[in-house]
Design an enzyme around this catalytic site. Sequence first.
Site, PDB file in Angstrom:
ATOM      1  CD  GLU A 114      36.317  35.043  33.312  1.00 41.77           C
ATOM      2  OE1 GLU A 114      35.801  34.171  34.041  1.00 41.77           O
ATOM      3  OE2 GLU A 114      35.747  36.115  33.033  1.00 41.77           O
ATOM      4  CG  HIS A 239      36.663  37.058  42.687  1.00 43.51           C
ATOM      5  ND1 HIS A 239      37.816  37.737  42.366  1.00 43.51           N
ATOM      6  CD2 HIS A 239      36.075  36.748  41.514  1.00 43.51           C
ATOM      7  CE1 HIS A 239      37.914  37.820  41.054  1.00 43.51           C
ATOM      8  NE2 HIS A 239      36.862  37.237  40.512  1.00 43.51           N
ATOM      9  NE  ARG A 285      36.673  33.068  39.818  1.00 42.71           N
ATOM     10  CZ  ARG A 285      35.459  33.468  39.510  1.00 42.71           C
ATOM     11  NH1 ARG A 285      34.436  33.046  40.237  1.00 42.71           N
ATOM     12  NH2 ARG A 285      35.250  34.279  38.500  1.00 42.71           N
ATOM     13  CG  HIS A 346      32.845  35.859  43.808  1.00 42.14           C
ATOM     14  ND1 HIS A 346      32.292  37.070  43.450  1.00 42.14           N
ATOM     15  CD2 HIS A 346      32.962  35.138  42.653  1.00 42.14           C
ATOM     16  CE1 HIS A 346      32.079  37.095  42.142  1.00 42.14           C
ATOM     17  NE2 HIS A 346      32.471  35.929  41.632  1.00 42.14           N
ATOM     18  NE  ARG A 381      31.100  30.588  40.443  1.00 37.32           N
ATOM     19  CZ  ARG A 381      31.512  31.643  39.739  1.00 37.32           C
ATOM     20  NH1 ARG A 381      31.499  31.586  38.412  1.00 37.32           N
ATOM     21  NH2 ARG A 381      31.941  32.725  40.342  1.00 37.32           N
TER      22      ARG A 381
END
Length: 533
Positions: A114, A239, A285, A346, A381
Site C-alpha cells: 500500500e 483517505h 496518503r 478517515h 498514519r
Amino acid sequence: MNRITADFLIIGSGVSGLFSALKLAPLGSVVVVTKKSDYESNTNYAQGGIASVFDDKDKFEEHIEDTLSAGAGLCDLDAVRILVEEGPTRVRELLEIGVPFTRDDSGNLDLAREGGHRKNRIVHSHDRTGSAVEAALLDAVHARPNIQILENHACVDLITRHHIKNKSDLPLRCYGAYIVDTETGEVFPVIAKKTLLATGGAGQVYLHTTNPSIATGDGVASAYRAGAIIKNMEFYQFHPTSLFHEQGNSFLISEAVRGHGGILREINGRPFMKDYHEMGELAPRDIVARAIDDTMKKRGEPHVLLDITHKPANDIIHHFPSIYEKCKKLGIDITTDSIPVVPAAHYMCGGVATDLLGRTNIQDLYACGETTCTGVHGGNRLASNSLLECLVFSHRIAEDIKKEGPINFASESKEIPDWNKEGTTNTEEWVLISHNLGEVRTIMSNYVGIVRSNLRLERALRRLNLISEEVKDYYNRTTVSLGLLELRNLVKVADLIVRSALLRKESRGLHFSTDYPEDRTPSRKDTVLHNLS
C-alpha cells in the site's frame, strides 16, 4: 440496574476493545460497553490489512523508516520501534484465534503493498480484513464467561473525583464511567479497578467520511472533560479514495487498489499523480489526498477517477470482492469502469495522550487504538499501521496491569453516587437544535478540511463556540439520549481539532495551512490541550 462492578471496564468493541478483553479476562471480570451491536466498529470497515514484517526480504528497519517518513517528523521513535518489532507476534496470535488471512499459492501469507510502503508487507483477508478480524475476536470473546458485553449502551462521562462529594483533594483517578442504556434511557455507574478507552475515531465530525455512524469521538471528548491530556488533534487523515456516488454513502476504496496498480486519472483520463510525487499513486496518503483535492479544484470537477481496468477481470474480483460487489450494486463494474472517488475523513492521528504502556495522565485510565496519540503515527498514519497499533498496545496494557499483581477497588469508589437526573426533562426541543450536527459537519468540512488557513480556522472556532454553548445549555436541562451524547462529543472534538490547528504555525503532514506553507519546526513538537478545570 443500579450499578455494576467489574475488575475491568472497556468502552468500545473494535479490535482494541476485544483484543484487550481477551488479554484481561484471565486477570478478572471484564465489562465491554458498545453503542450498537458488538460487531459495529471502525475495525469492521477496515479493508486493507495489517502492516507487519513477514517476508525474508523485508526488515524491521525498513518498516520503521517508512512509518517515520509518512509521519512527517512527528513520530516517536520508541513507539514506532515497539509497533514494528512486536507486531508479527501479535499477528500470529490472530492466526491462532482463527482469522482467515489470505494465503498465496505456496500457502504463505499473501503480502500486499500500500501507499508509503517500499515492500509488500500487508497481511490481509482479501479486502475484508477488518470484518474478518472482528468476527474471529468476537467468537473468542463470546467463549469467555467472565466477559460481559453491554450492547446498545454508551459512555456518558468517566467517573473521577469530580463526582465524589467533598473529595476535591483526591488525586486525578478514574473509577469507571456512567453508562446509559440507549434503549431505556437508564443511566448507571459501572465501577471498575481499571478503565480502558477503545472508542475509535471521530469521522462523523465531517460531512464525508469512511467511518460508520458510531464514530463520534466519544473517547477523546470524555477523556478531555475528565482531565486527560490531548495531543495533535489537527492531524485528521483524509483517505484519498472514497467512492463518489449520488446513491451511495461514502465507501472506502482501499489503498490496496492503488497498491495493486490502480491509476488516478482526471475525468478526461489523464493520470496526474506523477505531477505531485515521485512515488505516484503509492505516495503517502496526505500527499495523495492533497493532490486529488488540488486537481478537483483546478479543474472544477466533483471527483477524480481510479482506474484498475487494465488488470485481468478475474484478478480484480479475486483481490477486491467486496469493493467489486458494492460498486456493482451502484452500476459501476470496476473491471471495465473507472471508479469515481473523492477524499473523505478517515482516521484521527491525534487523541488521548498515552505512554508506551497505554497509560494516560489519569490514574487507572488506559486508552488504546484510534482514540489515542501514542506517537506511532506522527503527522500522518502509514497505511495499515492502525490495526497493528491496536494489537500491540492492547497487549502492552494487559501486561502492565498484570505486573501490578492483585488490584483492589479504590476505597472511595463506594462513595460514587448514582446518576442524578433531577431537574432534567424529556423535551421536544431536540428537533430545534439537531440541525447543529449538520452545521458542525459543514463548518469542519468547509473550514477545517484538507487545506486550511488562519482565517478559516478562526471563523470555524467562533461558530463552534456558539454551538457549544447551545449544546451545553440543552444537555444540562435534558435527560440523556444517544443523539445528545454524540452531538456533545462531536462539538468538543471539533473544538479540539480547530484549537490544535491554530496552535501549529507550519504545514506538516496532514495539516496544510496556506498561511504557513512550509515545514518550519526543525524537531518534533506536539500540540497539547489539557482541561484543567
